[in-house]
Design a protein around this motif. Sequence first.
Motif, PDB file in Angstrom:
ATOM      1  N   UNK A   1       0.810  -1.225   0.000  1.00 27.40           N
ATOM      2  CA  UNK A   1       0.000   0.000   0.000  1.00 27.40           C
ATOM      3  C   UNK A   1       0.842   1.274   0.000  1.00 27.40           C
ATOM      4  N   UNK A   2       2.130   1.147   0.266  1.00 25.13           N
ATOM      5  CA  UNK A   2       3.003   2.326   0.359  1.00 25.13           C
ATOM      6  C   UNK A   2       3.521   2.806  -0.994  1.00 25.13           C
ATOM      7  N   UNK A   3       3.395   1.984  -2.032  1.00 25.43           N
ATOM      8  CA  UNK A   3       4.098   2.243  -3.286  1.00 25.43           C
ATOM      9  C   UNK A   3       3.153   2.295  -4.475  1.00 25.43           C
ATOM     10  N   UNK A   4       3.630   2.945  -5.531  1.00 24.89           N
ATOM     11  CA  UNK A   4       2.903   2.894  -6.793  1.00 24.89           C
ATOM     12  C   UNK A   4       3.034   1.479  -7.350  1.00 24.89           C
ATOM     13  N   UNK A   5       2.139   1.114  -8.229  1.00 24.19           N
ATOM     14  CA  UNK A   5       2.186  -0.222  -8.835  1.00 24.19           C
ATOM     15  C   UNK A   5       3.515  -0.431  -9.564  1.00 24.19           C
ATOM     16  N   UNK A   6       3.997   0.596 -10.222  1.00 23.66           N
ATOM     17  CA  UNK A   6       5.254   0.479 -10.970  1.00 23.66           C
ATOM     18  C   UNK A   6       6.443   0.256 -10.035  1.00 23.66           C
ATOM     19  N   UNK A   7       6.532   1.054  -8.967  1.00 23.23           N
ATOM     20  CA  UNK A   7       7.642   0.892  -8.025  1.00 23.23           C
ATOM     21  C   UNK A   7       7.608  -0.485  -7.369  1.00 23.23           C
ATOM     22  N   UNK A   8       6.420  -0.927  -6.985  1.00 19.16           N
ATOM     23  CA  UNK A   8       6.295  -2.239  -6.357  1.00 19.16           C
ATOM     24  C   UNK A   8       6.695  -3.342  -7.322  1.00 19.16           C
ATOM     25  N   UNK A   9       6.222  -3.290  -8.550  1.00 21.34           N
ATOM     26  CA  UNK A   9       6.557  -4.316  -9.544  1.00 21.34           C
ATOM     27  C   UNK A   9       8.057  -4.358  -9.822  1.00 21.34           C
ATOM     28  N   UNK A  10       8.670  -3.190  -9.922  1.00 17.95           N
ATOM     29  CA  UNK A  10      10.116  -3.124 -10.156  1.00 17.95           C
ATOM     30  C   UNK A  10      10.873  -3.789  -9.011  1.00 17.95           C
ATOM     31  N   UNK A  11      10.498  -3.459  -7.783  1.00 17.71           N
ATOM     32  CA  UNK A  11      11.151  -4.037  -6.615  1.00 17.71           C
ATOM     33  C   UNK A  11      10.966  -5.552  -6.554  1.00 17.71           C
ATOM     34  N   UNK A  12       9.737  -6.006  -6.719  1.00 24.40           N
ATOM     35  CA  UNK A  12       9.461  -7.442  -6.625  1.00 24.40           C
ATOM     36  C   UNK A  12      10.232  -8.224  -7.672  1.00 24.40           C
ATOM     37  N   UNK A  13      10.300  -7.696  -8.888  1.00 22.94           N
ATOM     38  CA  UNK A  13      11.033  -8.389  -9.949  1.00 22.94           C
ATOM     39  C   UNK A  13      12.527  -8.427  -9.644  1.00 22.94           C
ATOM     40  N   UNK A  14      13.079  -7.300  -9.224  1.00 22.82           N
ATOM     41  CA  UNK A  14      14.520  -7.242  -8.937  1.00 22.82           C
ATOM     42  C   UNK A  14      14.889  -8.116  -7.738  1.00 22.82           C
ATOM     43  N   UNK A  15      14.070  -8.099  -6.715  1.00 17.18           N
ATOM     44  CA  UNK A  15      14.411  -8.779  -5.473  1.00 17.18           C
ATOM     45  C   UNK A  15      14.022 -10.249  -5.463  1.00 17.18           C
ATOM     46  N   UNK A  16      12.889 -10.574  -6.054  1.00 18.58           N
ATOM     47  CA  UNK A  16      12.379 -11.942  -5.980  1.00 18.58           C
ATOM     48  C   UNK A  16      12.226 -12.617  -7.335  1.00 18.58           C
TER      49      UNK A  16
END
Length: 168
Positions: free
Chosen positions: A28-43
Amino acid sequence: MIYRDVALADGPALAAMACVSFTETFGHLYTARDLATFLDRTFGPGGLPAQIGDPAYRIRLAVEGAAIAGFAKIGPVAFPGDWPERAIELHQLYVLSGHQGTGVGPTLMDWATDAARERGSSDMVLSVWVENDRARAFYERRGFVEVGRYVFRVGDHEDDDRLMRLTL
């Protein structure tokens, strides 16, 4: 609950569980784009699954039935700064919300500190979001002390994290 070391075959399920856990806690803290970028890079394939089998990392799972309920990952310190040569980082300690408060987190934390000691580590460091009061209190009860600030990036978003350290 069964606790065991991760296996290569666990990669996709572990990555999926990590995405769910991070998203249910912080999404809930992030835009959809920021969250997707993080999830892809990290996981994504080049992140968490690629670290399975890497001797620099250790990953322990909490499994109920066929589902991963939680995990802990330790490995080389990635934070900038002057850390002791034998320091290790607790990169993730994730427990799905339905299993929080059942002892999974403390059991995984016990494993992480024991595994770090077995490796000869002198200190364990981690970062935690400044507003994650529950996690901060958990780590403080375990003997971690705040030692600094860290900018944790989720896509283009910058979070204010606290660095914590435990002398092993």
